[in-house]
Design a protein around this motif. Sequence first.
Motif, PDB file in Angstrom:
ATOM      1  N   GLU A  47      92.701  -3.865  32.400  1.00 17.27           N
ATOM      2  CA  GLU A  47      92.190  -3.499  33.738  1.00 17.27           C
ATOM      3  C   GLU A  47      92.879  -4.025  34.818  1.00 17.27           C
ATOM      4  O   GLU A  47      93.058  -3.442  35.745  1.00 17.27           O
ATOM      5  CB  GLU A  47      90.879  -3.571  33.723  1.00 17.27           C
ATOM      6  N   LYS A  87      96.121  -2.719  35.566  1.00 22.40           N
ATOM      7  CA  LYS A  87      96.037  -1.210  36.077  1.00 22.40           C
ATOM      8  C   LYS A  87      95.699  -1.391  37.479  1.00 22.40           C
ATOM      9  O   LYS A  87      96.339  -0.615  38.396  1.00 22.40           O
ATOM     10  CB  LYS A  87      94.817  -0.582  35.281  1.00 22.40           C
ATOM     11  N   THR A  88      94.895  -2.300  37.890  1.00 22.84           N
ATOM     12  CA  THR A  88      94.572  -2.498  39.351  1.00 22.84           C
ATOM     13  C   THR A  88      95.871  -3.013  40.211  1.00 22.84           C
ATOM     14  O   THR A  88      96.068  -2.574  41.180  1.00 22.84           O
ATOM     15  CB  THR A  88      93.450  -3.684  39.554  1.00 22.84           C
ATOM     16  N   LYS A 110      98.177   0.112  40.783  1.00 17.10           N
ATOM     17  CA  LYS A 110      97.855   0.958  41.588  1.00 17.10           C
ATOM     18  C   LYS A 110      98.079   0.339  42.961  1.00 17.10           C
ATOM     19  O   LYS A 110      98.164   1.213  43.961  1.00 17.10           O
ATOM     20  CB  LYS A 110      96.139   1.303  41.519  1.00 17.10           C
ATOM     21  N   PRO A 168      97.932   4.772  27.007  1.00 16.72           N
ATOM     22  CA  PRO A 168      97.528   4.474  28.146  1.00 16.72           C
ATOM     23  C   PRO A 168      98.373   3.811  29.421  1.00 16.72           C
ATOM     24  O   PRO A 168      98.020   3.964  30.316  1.00 16.72           O
ATOM     25  CB  PRO A 168      96.121   3.402  27.513  1.00 16.72           C
ATOM     26  N   TYR A 169      99.123   3.048  28.745  1.00 17.94           N
ATOM     27  CA  TYR A 169     100.089   2.334  29.699  1.00 17.94           C
ATOM     28  C   TYR A 169     101.094   3.449  30.480  1.00 17.94           C
ATOM     29  O   TYR A 169     101.376   3.232  31.659  1.00 17.94           O
ATOM     30  CB  TYR A 169     100.934   1.378  28.925  1.00 17.94           C
ATOM     31  N   THR A 182      98.917   5.708  32.746  1.00 14.04           N
ATOM     32  CA  THR A 182      98.525   4.962  33.735  1.00 14.04           C
ATOM     33  C   THR A 182      99.612   4.959  34.836  1.00 14.04           C
ATOM     34  O   THR A 182      99.343   4.932  36.075  1.00 14.04           O
ATOM     35  CB  THR A 182      97.908   3.664  33.468  1.00 14.04           C
ATOM     36  N   GLU A 228     100.290   8.110  36.359  1.00 13.42           N
ATOM     37  CA  GLU A 228      99.113   8.412  37.523  1.00 13.42           C
ATOM     38  C   GLU A 228      99.165   7.511  38.814  1.00 13.42           C
ATOM     39  O   GLU A 228      98.911   8.099  39.614  1.00 13.42           O
ATOM     40  CB  GLU A 228      97.594   8.178  36.644  1.00 13.42           C
ATOM     41  N   ALA A 229      99.669   6.302  38.738  1.00 17.26           N
ATOM     42  CA  ALA A 229      99.603   5.412  39.726  1.00 17.26           C
ATOM     43  C   ALA A 229     100.987   6.025  40.536  1.00 17.26           C
ATOM     44  O   ALA A 229     100.761   6.030  41.845  1.00 17.26           O
ATOM     45  CB  ALA A 229      99.826   3.949  39.224  1.00 17.26           C
TER      46      ALA A 229
END
Length: 297
Positions: A199, A202-203, A206, A235-236, A239, A242-243
């Motif tokens: 997480e 991920k932050t 983004k 998920p990596y 993500t 998506e970012a």
Amino acid sequence: MTDFPIIDPHHHLYDLENHYYPWLSDGVKPSAFGDYTAINHSYLIEDFLADCKNQNVVKSVHLDVGFDPKDPVGETKWLQGVADKHGFPHGIVGYANLAQPNVRDVLERHLAYPNFRGIRQSLNYHADPAKTYLDRPGVCREPEWRRGFAMLRDLGLSFDLQLYYPQMQEAYELARDFPDTQIILNHTGMQVDGPDHFEAWKTGMKLLAQAPNVACKISGLGMGDWTWTVDSFRPYVLTAIEAFGVERCMFASNFPVDKLFSSYDKLFDAFKEITSDFASGDRRKLFHDNAERYYRL
């Protein structure tokens, strides 16, 4: 096999018989990606082409691989000779210490070789001595280093950014302050600290993606997940896409480092499986077109 062409925008070659690479030539040491004894031998263009032969790889980009820091242009000279003979690699990203007073001379000597595209100076800083590449944090905030970084735009060069997620704030500031310099994030942000850090990573991703001049190479995931599966990678990969968006991502092998954790086919087949429901045009961007555009191939 695949029905679309692939550009691999991140791999390495090294010739231990004829060149000096401290991390290889001086013996295996603790590292962020574990014991690398299995790849501590020469890895030449013939080896790379054998590894990728099933994947319709039509072009590639070579990233600096810890060549003798006293002679960084020697790596580019050698690689250009390889390219002139074999066609691969089509792009070369070399090393320079951007804080050195003579860095412009180093950059201009790199540029004597037609396949040269940019610089990577790895900025990874970590509290764990095995994972850190530098002796201090915050290098990209230092005025001397930024003076060298500013030269990249004037010379038409990109910068390959390698760091860890806690450093993404300072990288975002760098990208914001130099909006006309293309930055390419290496190894999906190099999350090597385990799933508990997902997480926070991920932050950071983004945040960094908010800078439009930063693109992302989805690669190197095995370095933080030595027994990976498609589901642990998924998920990596998603993500990151998506970012940054499909327009700013590209898949890469990081061979032979990621050969420690998988075959070339297993790796690229995983990327294909994860994107199997993407539009064909988007997949072509991720596997080919974006690398061609960002590295001017």
